[in-house]
Design a protein around this motif. Sequence first.
Motif, mmCIF file in Angstrom:
data_model
loop_
_atom_site.group_PDB
_atom_site.id
_atom_site.type_symbol
_atom_site.label_atom_id
_atom_site.label_comp_id
_atom_site.label_asym_id
_atom_site.label_seq_id
_atom_site.Cartn_x
_atom_site.Cartn_y
_atom_site.Cartn_z
ATOM 1 N N LYS B 163 1.161 -1.281 -0.387
ATOM 2 C CA LYS B 163 0.129 0.691 -0.155
ATOM 3 C C LYS B 163 0.690 1.513 0.121
ATOM 4 O O LYS B 163 1.893 1.448 0.448
ATOM 5 N N THR B 164 0.577 2.213 -0.409
ATOM 6 C CA THR B 164 1.289 3.356 -0.643
ATOM 7 C C THR B 164 0.584 4.006 1.122
ATOM 8 O O THR B 164 -0.222 4.110 1.826
ATOM 9 N N LYS B 165 1.615 4.690 1.527
ATOM 10 C CA LYS B 165 1.055 5.500 2.725
ATOM 11 C C LYS B 165 1.665 7.300 3.048
ATOM 12 O O LYS B 165 2.924 7.946 2.308
ATOM 13 N N LYS B 185 7.521 4.948 2.805
ATOM 14 C CA LYS B 185 7.563 3.642 1.861
ATOM 15 C C LYS B 185 8.861 2.339 3.804
ATOM 16 O O LYS B 185 9.433 2.535 3.912
ATOM 17 N N GLY B 186 8.224 1.225 2.889
ATOM 18 C CA GLY B 186 8.944 0.530 4.102
ATOM 19 C C GLY B 186 7.777 -1.058 4.788
ATOM 20 O O GLY B 186 6.870 -0.508 4.610
ATOM 21 N N SER B 187 9.047 -1.809 4.083
ATOM 22 C CA SER B 187 7.308 -3.081 4.292
ATOM 23 C C SER B 187 8.457 -3.838 5.465
ATOM 24 O O SER B 187 9.095 -5.184 6.232
ATOM 25 N N GLY B 188 10.111 -4.035 4.688
ATOM 26 C CA GLY B 188 10.679 -5.058 5.256
ATOM 27 C C GLY B 188 12.533 -4.431 6.276
ATOM 28 O O GLY B 188 12.504 -2.913 5.220
ATOM 29 N N ILE B 277 3.622 1.993 8.082
ATOM 30 C CA ILE B 277 4.913 0.822 7.943
ATOM 31 C C ILE B 277 4.811 -0.542 8.247
ATOM 32 O O ILE B 277 4.465 -1.380 8.092
ATOM 33 N N ALA B 278 4.516 -0.076 9.828
ATOM 34 C CA ALA B 278 3.926 -1.430 11.069
ATOM 35 C C ALA B 278 2.615 -1.994 10.262
ATOM 36 O O ALA B 278 3.078 -3.394 9.877
ATOM 37 N N ARG B 279 1.883 -1.858 10.077
ATOM 38 C CA ARG B 279 0.736 -2.297 9.454
ATOM 39 C C ARG B 279 0.888 -3.306 8.520
ATOM 40 O O ARG B 279 0.768 -3.856 7.793
ATOM 41 N N ASP B 280 1.584 -2.327 7.483
ATOM 42 C CA ASP B 280 2.243 -3.071 5.993
ATOM 43 C C ASP B 280 3.395 -3.645 5.904
ATOM 44 O O ASP B 280 4.614 -4.159 5.016
ATOM 45 N N GLY B 281 3.597 -4.527 7.342
ATOM 46 C CA GLY B 281 5.264 -5.071 6.879
ATOM 47 C C GLY B 281 5.223 -6.271 6.209
ATOM 48 O O GLY B 281 4.263 -6.244 6.072
ATOM 49 N N GLU B 282 5.986 -6.683 5.655
ATOM 50 C CA GLU B 282 6.014 -7.554 5.042
ATOM 51 C C GLU B 282 5.665 -9.038 5.749
ATOM 52 O O GLU B 282 5.866 -9.936 6.268
ATOM 53 N N GLY B 389 5.892 4.642 27.292
ATOM 54 C CA GLY B 389 6.354 4.880 25.725
ATOM 55 C C GLY B 389 5.285 3.965 24.542
ATOM 56 O O GLY B 389 4.838 3.302 25.411
ATOM 57 N N LYS B 390 5.437 3.976 23.121
ATOM 58 C CA LYS B 390 4.719 3.250 23.091
ATOM 59 C C LYS B 390 5.609 2.216 21.618
ATOM 60 O O LYS B 390 6.662 3.489 20.730
ATOM 61 N N ALA B 391 5.441 1.899 20.648
ATOM 62 C CA ALA B 391 6.199 0.895 19.712
ATOM 63 C C ALA B 391 5.109 0.282 19.487
ATOM 64 O O ALA B 391 3.832 0.140 19.443
ATOM 65 N N TRP B 392 5.471 0.377 17.715
ATOM 66 C CA TRP B 392 4.688 -0.495 17.162
ATOM 67 C C TRP B 392 5.376 -1.868 15.638
ATOM 68 O O TRP B 392 6.220 -1.292 15.788
ATOM 69 N N GLY B 393 4.123 -2.750 15.459
ATOM 70 C CA GLY B 393 4.587 -3.638 14.346
ATOM 71 C C GLY B 393 3.938 -4.281 14.306
ATOM 72 O O GLY B 393 2.872 -4.200 14.081
ATOM 73 N N CYS B 394 4.061 -5.984 13.996
ATOM 74 C CA CYS B 394 3.094 -6.627 13.107
ATOM 75 C C CYS B 394 3.555 -7.885 13.214
ATOM 76 O O CYS B 394 4.196 -8.413 14.166
ATOM 77 N N ASP B 395 2.976 -8.864 12.986
ATOM 78 C CA ASP B 395 2.565 -10.825 13.720
ATOM 79 C C ASP B 395 3.475 -10.749 12.545
ATOM 80 O O ASP B 395 4.320 -10.176 11.312
ATOM 81 N N LEU B 396 4.143 -11.979 13.079
ATOM 82 C CA LEU B 396 5.288 -12.842 11.762
ATOM 83 C C LEU B 396 4.760 -13.963 11.094
ATOM 84 O O LEU B 396 4.210 -14.855 11.951
ATOM 85 N N THR B 397 4.415 -13.952 10.175
ATOM 86 C CA THR B 397 3.598 -15.268 9.251
ATOM 87 C C THR B 397 4.784 -15.458 8.092
ATOM 88 O O THR B 397 5.324 -15.569 7.658
#
Lengths: 409, 409
Positions: B163-165, B185-188, B277-282, B389-397
């Motif tokens: 996705k574009t961001k 941009k950013g995914s991996g 970017i975190a939501r669209d992680g690889e 503080g907060k941090a954001w990431g995504c699941d490992l699939t």
Amino acid sequence: MASIISSQLKKITGSNITLPKGFTAAGINCGIKFKKKDLGIILSEKPASAAAVYTTSKIKAAPLEVTKESIETEGLLQAVIVNSGNANAFTGEQGRMHAYAMCREVSERFGLLDHHVGVASTGIIGETMPIEKILQGIQQLTPAAQVDRAMEFSQSILTTDTKTKNACYSFNIGESEVILAGTAKGSGMIHPNMATMLSFLTTDANISSEHLHLALKKVTDQSFNCITVDGETSTNDMVLILANGLAGHEELSPEHPDWGTFLQALTLTCTELAKSIARDGEGATKLIEVTVEGAATGDEARAAAKSIVGSPLVKSAIFGCDPNWGRIVAVLGYAGVEICPDSIDLSIGNFPVLRQSKIEDFNHDEISDYLTGSEISITVNLHKGNGKGKAWGCDLTYDYVQINSSYTT
Amino acid sequence: MASIISSQLKKITGSNITLPKGFTAAGINCGIKFKKKDLGIILSEKPASAAAVYTTSKIKAAPLEVTKESIETEGLLQAVIVNSGNANAFTGEQGRMHAYAMCREVSERFGLLDHHVGVASTGIIGETMPIEKILQGIQQLTPAAQVDRAMEFSQSILTTDTKTKNACYSFNIGESEVILAGTAKGSGMIHPNMATMLSFLTTDANISSEHLHLALKKVTDQSFNCITVDGETSTNDMVLILANGLAGHEELSPEHPDWGTFLQALTLTCTELAKSIARDGEGATKLIEVTVEGAATGDEARAAAKSIVGSPLVKSAIFGCDPNWGRIVAVLGYAGVEICPDSIDLSIGNFPVLRQSKIEDFNHDEISDYLTGSEISITVNLHKGNGKGKAWGCDLTYDYVQINSSYTT
């Protein structure tokens, strides 16, 4: 069966932890797990000098604290009781009581002093121990000096491991033949830091607890601490060595002429076990060995090697047999070690990829083909100094995700 | 369309980087990739104050060095040229020549000063740039202040992104309406460290390069630097902001009464892009937000949050909807922050799991059910101080492994 490594040192195949004189072992199912073995013991005929290194995690499991206390009392242990299926970690005061209860049950059953018993646990974090099952299980243990019993012990400490892990060497101290054997478990949550996963080593060498600790610390830093499966440092990491002195030689110390032989045997044993853990990493299909040369120091070499072998992008590329060498170089950028970006050598297997940071004329398909193998070696030269080190890991596969997406459910 | 956040600040939906006065953009395919867009430009009608933060990797891509040089000359940029598909990283002197050539081609085509052009690249590391295609492509760029052109730019910088961001806010400085817009941009290879992946921000605010840098540094530390996809810090990370002053207000500085409003707009924009970017992680299926409260300091809170959201075991468990909370606690043990193991609160979503390290009476199935959602929040209180503080990431699939096992092949 033994193969000779040097005039001093022989590798014993069919290795097991009851080969050193005076050690017995057993492993059974006591009901923590459904069917698989989950409770094991190692017993020495006399109190043995003991040394251990533990996880550096600030959340240490109860059994580690209890074992530490036992060893600190006299430097001696005569038995170690181990369960799998439940880590007894993050279980507070109740967890400590359960760890003590396990030691006491063993000391009563086998007529030992309470503080001569160590305890270790591995499995799910944060769940209450099924302590009644474990105490009843301890009553069923009948340790013996037999290969089968030793293998049952090695099985009883496994969690997601697919294989038992054993190593054994014999060597001479003066005129006496000494045997050193070890077993280990570990497959996920593997990124030991100044300590390691569960490993138990037995030897009939005659050595004080203090000198045993000196040797163990030095060797684990270059063996168990150089492996990573997923960058996760566990709450339950521990390597424990028992030396009961029954080989009958003059006491070992750093001044003894055979100290070097003992260190070498310990290094070979720990390195072999560490590599077995990396090879059996959760979901792994390949063992990856990274060698870094020309680093500013040995510590930096090991740190760089561990960063490369821990990179999920490098690990995924190797799983896919994709010679994506740019990712290896990218890791060197953030590994926190001194580098000069214009003078890096890199080889994958025997294929030179970079020399002084210039791309060599390599064949992409040949390297892809090499990467289909089950043992992959990567060599880097940083041209900064004389530091050299190795690290071991495994590829990142669909199965790692599968195994870890449903561990408690 | 705008929704009001505060009396001062409005979020603009349908956001694009040509909304601030005087900015145009374009994006095309120039042949680095097969069909997808791979070359983009942002142009300002007059030289704009510029500030950037870059990767802390010791292996920095050539375009970063060239952009840094351009900004250092006068603190001004009028255009940024960006390509995807090739990172121009680890390409030595030839890489630097290619980055200069891109800037020169832009300055000639649009009649700018050479040092008023910045350059960025993203894609495969270590491959020679197809520079002829890029230089010909620059001749085809026809930047305009249109949504479509802005979207084409946002597309032209993507690699494995799906996705574009974009993000955009308007606010008042004195009597003037100011717009701040950003794309990323950013995914991996996402684990920004004191810098970040590619992001470009435009604003018509009137502010010096020096103060712009001050604001950008402060805000990236709490937004882009708080995301992780895979723990890999890239060679090409860069956030660049251009402020051309066309909103016409009195110059902004930390003493200006509206400085706080500007910082807030920058924080909201960067945080929104970082979360995208975190939501669209690889391979990701879920956005994970970790909040840590009660840490010794804000930095420790962010470090702990980033460690949790970066843990492959936590990420795999969330992918599998497995409420394996012991893994979250295990991460706190090795995260390198001050903790007291006996006083930790933990909630998953709105479900309390631990209070003062005691297990709450939670329903395993309810939490599993919550974990099937696409936005997961985890909250920890360490009871050590006031740091938050907060941090954001995504699941490992499985898809992360799939994408990265065949990137160059």
